[in-house]
Design a protein around this motif. Sequence first.
Motif, PDB file in Angstrom:
ATOM      1  N   ALA A   8     -73.716  11.232   5.321  1.00 34.34           N
ATOM      2  CA  ALA A   8     -74.220   9.881   5.551  1.00 34.34           C
ATOM      3  C   ALA A   8     -73.117   8.841   5.422  1.00 34.34           C
ATOM      4  CB  ALA A   8     -75.353   9.572   4.572  1.00 34.34           C
ATOM      5  N   SER A   9     -72.166   9.071   4.529  1.00 34.57           N
ATOM      6  CA  SER A   9     -71.109   8.105   4.271  1.00 34.57           C
ATOM      7  C   SER A   9     -69.781   8.829   4.110  1.00 34.57           C
ATOM      8  CB  SER A   9     -71.438   7.329   2.991  1.00 34.57           C
ATOM      9  OG  SER A   9     -70.460   6.357   2.714  1.00 34.57           O
ATOM     10  N   GLY A  10     -68.723   8.209   4.633  1.00 36.76           N
ATOM     11  CA  GLY A  10     -67.401   8.803   4.498  1.00 36.76           C
ATOM     12  C   GLY A  10     -66.336   7.846   4.993  1.00 36.76           C
ATOM     13  N   ASN A  11     -65.073   8.136   4.657  1.00 36.02           N
ATOM     14  CA  ASN A  11     -64.008   7.204   5.015  1.00 36.02           C
ATOM     15  C   ASN A  11     -63.429   7.439   6.409  1.00 36.02           C
ATOM     16  OD1 ASN A  11     -62.400   9.441   4.598  1.00 36.02           O
ATOM     17  ND2 ASN A  11     -61.204   8.550   2.933  1.00 36.02           N
ATOM     18  N   THR A  12     -63.964   8.402   7.141  1.00 37.60           N
ATOM     19  CA  THR A  12     -63.536   8.598   8.527  1.00 37.60           C
ATOM     20  C   THR A  12     -64.733   8.905   9.411  1.00 37.60           C
ATOM     21  OG1 THR A  12     -63.109  10.949   8.195  1.00 37.60           O
ATOM     22  CG2 THR A  12     -61.225   9.473   7.961  1.00 37.60           C
ATOM     23  N   LEU A  13     -64.639   8.453  10.654  1.00 36.44           N
ATOM     24  CA  LEU A  13     -65.545   8.894  11.714  1.00 36.44           C
ATOM     25  C   LEU A  13     -64.808  10.027  12.413  1.00 36.44           C
ATOM     26  CD1 LEU A  13     -66.579   5.418  13.192  1.00 36.44           C
ATOM     27  CD2 LEU A  13     -67.725   6.745  11.391  1.00 36.44           C
ATOM     28  N   ASN A  14     -65.515  11.080  12.784  1.00 34.66           N
ATOM     29  CA  ASN A  14     -64.850  12.278  13.297  1.00 34.66           C
ATOM     30  C   ASN A  14     -65.583  12.866  14.499  1.00 34.66           C
ATOM     31  OD1 ASN A  14     -64.277  15.594  12.107  1.00 34.66           O
ATOM     32  ND2 ASN A  14     -62.809  14.337  13.171  1.00 34.66           N
ATOM     33  N   PRO A  15     -65.737  12.081  15.586  1.00 35.26           N
ATOM     34  CA  PRO A  15     -66.413  12.643  16.755  1.00 35.26           C
ATOM     35  C   PRO A  15     -65.525  13.623  17.505  1.00 35.26           C
ATOM     36  CG  PRO A  15     -65.719  10.396  17.215  1.00 35.26           C
ATOM     37  CD  PRO A  15     -65.382  10.672  15.773  1.00 35.26           C
ATOM     38  N   LYS A  16     -66.158  14.638  18.062  1.00 31.27           N
ATOM     39  CA  LYS A  16     -65.471  15.641  18.875  1.00 31.27           C
ATOM     40  C   LYS A  16     -66.170  15.673  20.237  1.00 31.27           C
ATOM     41  CE  LYS A  16     -64.315  18.286  14.747  1.00 31.27           C
ATOM     42  NZ  LYS A  16     -62.902  18.021  14.673  1.00 31.27           N
ATOM     43  N   PHE A  17     -65.380  15.523  21.287  1.00 27.19           N
ATOM     44  CA  PHE A  17     -65.923  15.416  22.638  1.00 27.19           C
ATOM     45  C   PHE A  17     -65.491  16.601  23.490  1.00 27.19           C
ATOM     46  CE2 PHE A  17     -65.255  11.167  20.990  1.00 27.19           C
ATOM     47  CZ  PHE A  17     -66.415  10.487  21.335  1.00 27.19           C
ATOM     48  N   LYS A  18     -66.366  16.995  24.395  1.00 29.74           N
ATOM     49  CA  LYS A  18     -66.011  17.919  25.464  1.00 29.74           C
ATOM     50  C   LYS A  18     -66.313  17.174  26.757  1.00 29.74           C
ATOM     51  CE  LYS A  18     -66.577  22.386  25.301  1.00 29.74           C
ATOM     52  NZ  LYS A  18     -65.227  22.928  25.437  1.00 29.74           N
ATOM     53  N   LEU A  19     -65.272  16.887  27.510  1.00 34.20           N
ATOM     54  CA  LEU A  19     -65.402  16.179  28.775  1.00 34.20           C
ATOM     55  C   LEU A  19     -65.459  17.221  29.876  1.00 34.20           C
ATOM     56  CD1 LEU A  19     -65.357  13.520  30.403  1.00 34.20           C
ATOM     57  CD2 LEU A  19     -62.857  13.636  30.304  1.00 34.20           C
ATOM     58  N   VAL A  20     -66.553  17.230  30.639  1.00 37.19           N
ATOM     59  CA  VAL A  20     -66.777  18.225  31.684  1.00 37.19           C
ATOM     60  C   VAL A  20     -66.863  17.514  33.025  1.00 37.19           C
ATOM     61  CG1 VAL A  20     -68.300  20.063  32.511  1.00 37.19           C
ATOM     62  CG2 VAL A  20     -68.072  19.649  30.050  1.00 37.19           C
ATOM     63  N   ASN A  21     -66.088  17.985  33.982  1.00 38.07           N
ATOM     64  CA  ASN A  21     -66.155  17.446  35.343  1.00 38.07           C
ATOM     65  C   ASN A  21     -67.192  18.252  36.115  1.00 38.07           C
ATOM     66  OD1 ASN A  21     -65.831  16.602  37.960  1.00 38.07           O
ATOM     67  ND2 ASN A  21     -63.618  16.841  38.008  1.00 38.07           N
ATOM     68  N   THR A  22     -68.362  17.647  36.315  1.00 36.98           N
ATOM     69  CA  THR A  22     -69.447  18.334  37.031  1.00 36.98           C
ATOM     70  C   THR A  22     -69.422  18.030  38.529  1.00 36.98           C
ATOM     71  OG1 THR A  22     -70.974  16.513  36.569  1.00 36.98           O
ATOM     72  CG2 THR A  22     -70.946  18.352  34.992  1.00 36.98           C
ATOM     73  N   SER A  88     -55.104  15.183  35.774  1.00 36.27           N
ATOM     74  CA  SER A  88     -56.471  15.139  36.288  1.00 36.27           C
ATOM     75  C   SER A  88     -57.273  16.309  35.735  1.00 36.27           C
ATOM     76  CB  SER A  88     -56.469  15.158  37.815  1.00 36.27           C
ATOM     77  OG  SER A  88     -55.873  16.347  38.283  1.00 36.27           O
ATOM     78  N   LEU A  89     -58.575  16.185  35.863  1.00 28.80           N
ATOM     79  CA  LEU A  89     -59.503  17.221  35.423  1.00 28.80           C
ATOM     80  C   LEU A  89     -60.123  17.827  36.673  1.00 28.80           C
ATOM     81  CD1 LEU A  89     -60.791  18.588  32.954  1.00 28.80           C
ATOM     82  CD2 LEU A  89     -62.555  16.816  32.995  1.00 28.80           C
ATOM     83  N   ALA A  90     -59.853  19.107  36.890  1.00 27.81           N
ATOM     84  CA  ALA A  90     -60.331  19.790  38.094  1.00 27.81           C
ATOM     85  C   ALA A  90     -61.851  19.893  38.104  1.00 27.81           C
ATOM     86  CB  ALA A  90     -59.713  21.188  38.169  1.00 27.81           C
ATOM     87  N   ALA A  91     -62.418  20.031  39.291  1.00 28.08           N
ATOM     88  CA  ALA A  91     -63.862  20.233  39.439  1.00 28.08           C
ATOM     89  C   ALA A  91     -64.279  21.453  38.621  1.00 28.08           C
ATOM     90  CB  ALA A  91     -64.210  20.431  40.907  1.00 28.08           C
ATOM     91  N   GLY A  92     -65.324  21.276  37.804  1.00 26.50           N
ATOM     92  CA  GLY A  92     -65.835  22.369  36.991  1.00 26.50           C
ATOM     93  C   GLY A  92     -65.072  22.619  35.702  1.00 26.50           C
TER      94      GLY A  92
END
Length: 145
Positions: A8-22, A88-92
């Motif tokens: 609930a509380s902490g000294n860092t935000l730590n999001p992890k993303f996976k970016l997918v080219n659909t 660049s991020l290839a298709a798929g």
Amino acid sequence: MYNGTVTASGNTLNPKFKLVNTSTSAVALSDVKLRYYYTIDGEQAQSFFCDWSQAGSANVTGTFVKLPTAKADADYYLELGFSSAAGSLAAGASIDIQVRVAKEDWSNYTQTGDYSFNAVDTNFVDWTKAPAYISGNLIWGSEPN
């Protein structure tokens, strides 16, 4: 997306993303932006760290934007972007982006109730509350109301 730290509380935000080219064609990463909406919980200068990405950590940018009008669940967003050297991020294809955000005095954020915070999942899920943009146009997800 998922959050690397789900307390609930902490000294860092730590999001992890996976970016997918659909799409069916490559996308220049320099045209892509991702947003993570949150509440700062005490105005402070903030620092951005990209811990890892296939695009190269040095090619991932982080910009803090204060909302002109605060929402109940967000008064800032972190906008992730990419330098032209990211290519660049290839298709798929997909890439991961692992980041951290901290206040300069390392005081805590309260993540509970933050718009983009996902307190449940510990692996990648389609999380519409972390929207994606290409050339400034919202192409996936939703912004806070």
